[in-house]
Design a protein around this motif. Structure first.
Motif, PDB file in Angstrom:
ATOM      1  N   THR A  73      77.362  27.115   7.434  1.00  0.00           N
ATOM      2  CA  THR A  73      78.114  28.193   8.069  1.00  0.00           C
ATOM      3  C   THR A  73      78.033  28.066   9.573  1.00  0.00           C
ATOM      4  OG1 THR A  73      76.208  29.679   8.162  1.00  0.00           O
ATOM      5  CG2 THR A  73      77.561  29.751   6.152  1.00  0.00           C
ATOM      6  N   ASN A  74      78.894  28.807  10.261  1.00  0.00           N
ATOM      7  CA  ASN A  74      78.777  28.907  11.703  1.00  0.00           C
ATOM      8  C   ASN A  74      77.542  29.748  12.007  1.00  0.00           C
ATOM      9  OD1 ASN A  74      81.098  27.431  12.439  1.00  0.00           O
ATOM     10  ND2 ASN A  74      82.370  29.178  11.925  1.00  0.00           N
ATOM     11  N   GLU A  87      81.531  36.092   1.416  1.00  0.00           N
ATOM     12  CA  GLU A  87      82.284  35.204   2.310  1.00  0.00           C
ATOM     13  C   GLU A  87      82.708  35.878   3.601  1.00  0.00           C
ATOM     14  OE1 GLU A  87      85.347  32.774   0.516  1.00  0.00           O
ATOM     15  OE2 GLU A  87      84.292  32.881  -1.388  1.00  0.00           O
ATOM     16  N   THR A  88      82.789  37.212   3.613  1.00  0.00           N
ATOM     17  CA  THR A  88      83.199  37.888   4.834  1.00  0.00           C
ATOM     18  C   THR A  88      82.057  37.982   5.837  1.00  0.00           C
ATOM     19  OG1 THR A  88      82.678  40.034   3.855  1.00  0.00           O
ATOM     20  CG2 THR A  88      84.959  39.260   3.671  1.00  0.00           C
ATOM     21  N   SER A  89      80.805  37.931   5.366  1.00  0.00           N
ATOM     22  CA  SER A  89      79.677  38.063   6.284  1.00  0.00           C
ATOM     23  C   SER A  89      79.315  36.738   6.954  1.00  0.00           C
ATOM     24  CB  SER A  89      78.468  38.635   5.548  1.00  0.00           C
ATOM     25  OG  SER A  89      78.032  37.731   4.560  1.00  0.00           O
ATOM     26  N   LEU A  90      79.557  35.632   6.300  1.00  0.00           N
ATOM     27  CA  LEU A  90      79.223  34.325   6.859  1.00  0.00           C
ATOM     28  C   LEU A  90      80.470  33.445   6.877  1.00  0.00           C
ATOM     29  CD1 LEU A  90      75.888  33.643   4.985  1.00  0.00           C
ATOM     30  CD2 LEU A  90      76.138  34.360   7.354  1.00  0.00           C
ATOM     31  N   GLN A  91      80.781  32.918   8.029  1.00  0.00           N
ATOM     32  CA  GLN A  91      81.955  32.070   8.154  1.00  0.00           C
ATOM     33  C   GLN A  91      81.568  30.620   7.894  1.00  0.00           C
ATOM     34  OE1 GLN A  91      83.748  32.013  12.039  1.00  0.00           O
ATOM     35  NE2 GLN A  91      85.699  31.300  11.231  1.00  0.00           N
ATOM     36  N   VAL A  92      82.256  29.987   6.962  1.00  0.00           N
ATOM     37  CA  VAL A  92      81.970  28.609   6.590  1.00  0.00           C
ATOM     38  C   VAL A  92      82.351  27.677   7.740  1.00  0.00           C
ATOM     39  CG1 VAL A  92      82.568  26.769   4.954  1.00  0.00           C
ATOM     40  CG2 VAL A  92      82.316  29.116   4.147  1.00  0.00           C
ATOM     41  N   SER A 150      83.632  24.428   9.723  1.00  0.00           N
ATOM     42  CA  SER A 150      84.759  23.527   9.493  1.00  0.00           C
ATOM     43  C   SER A 150      84.268  22.112   9.230  1.00  0.00           C
ATOM     44  CB  SER A 150      85.697  23.525  10.700  1.00  0.00           C
ATOM     45  OG  SER A 150      85.077  22.864  11.788  1.00  0.00           O
TER      46      SER A 150
END
Length: 150
Positions: A148-149, A3-8, A10
């Protein structure tokens, strides 16, 4: 997925992306069916039972084509780049949950098919995104994907 490598992405970005994609698909459908729609509209002089029957018949005659175009649009674009036109504009993308890579063709097709079913049943599958920590819809969960963004 780390989860820290790819930002979900919104839910707001996903909603805007959905609306853009719907506009793109509707524009494609208007182009594809332009001559039929022109003929249909020229035959309708007033709103009455006959005109409603003509519109219903047009829908029934073309529903399979419309559904196929929707599934193909989402399948091919997500499989090829992880992004539809709406996702591209909003800078978000669909990735496979474990690898963080683009979904396979099978995953993209499954995701598009379940997405279509969710749309047909009052968008119920989309509601999942509001209660999921990764903002996953039903079609994301069942295809093992996340948005993800980019």
């Amino acid at each position: 997925m780390n989860e820290t490598s790819l930002q979900v992405a919104s839910n707001v970005k996903r909603i805007w992306s959905f609306m853009i994609d719907d506009m793109v698909i509707n524009l494609l459908l208007m182009i594809i069916f332009s001559s039929q729609l022109s003929a249909l509209m020229s035959g309708i002089t007033e709103v009455n039972e006959a005109s409603v029957m003509m519109i219903n018949q047009f829908i029934m005659d073309n529903i399979v084509i419309v559904l196929a175009i929707k599934v193909l649009y989402h399948t091919i674009l997500v499989w090829q780049s992880g992004m539809t036109v709406g996702k591209y504009l909003l800078k978000i993308r669909v990735v496979e949950m474990n690898s963080g890579m683009r979904p396979s063709f099978t995953q993209a097709f499954w995701r598009a098919s379940v997405r279509l079913i969710s749309e047909m049943f009052f968008y119920i599958g989309f509601v999942f995104a509001f209660f999921s920590p990764l903002h996953q819809t039903l079609h994301d969960k069942l295809s093992n994907c996340v948005v993800t963004n980019a």
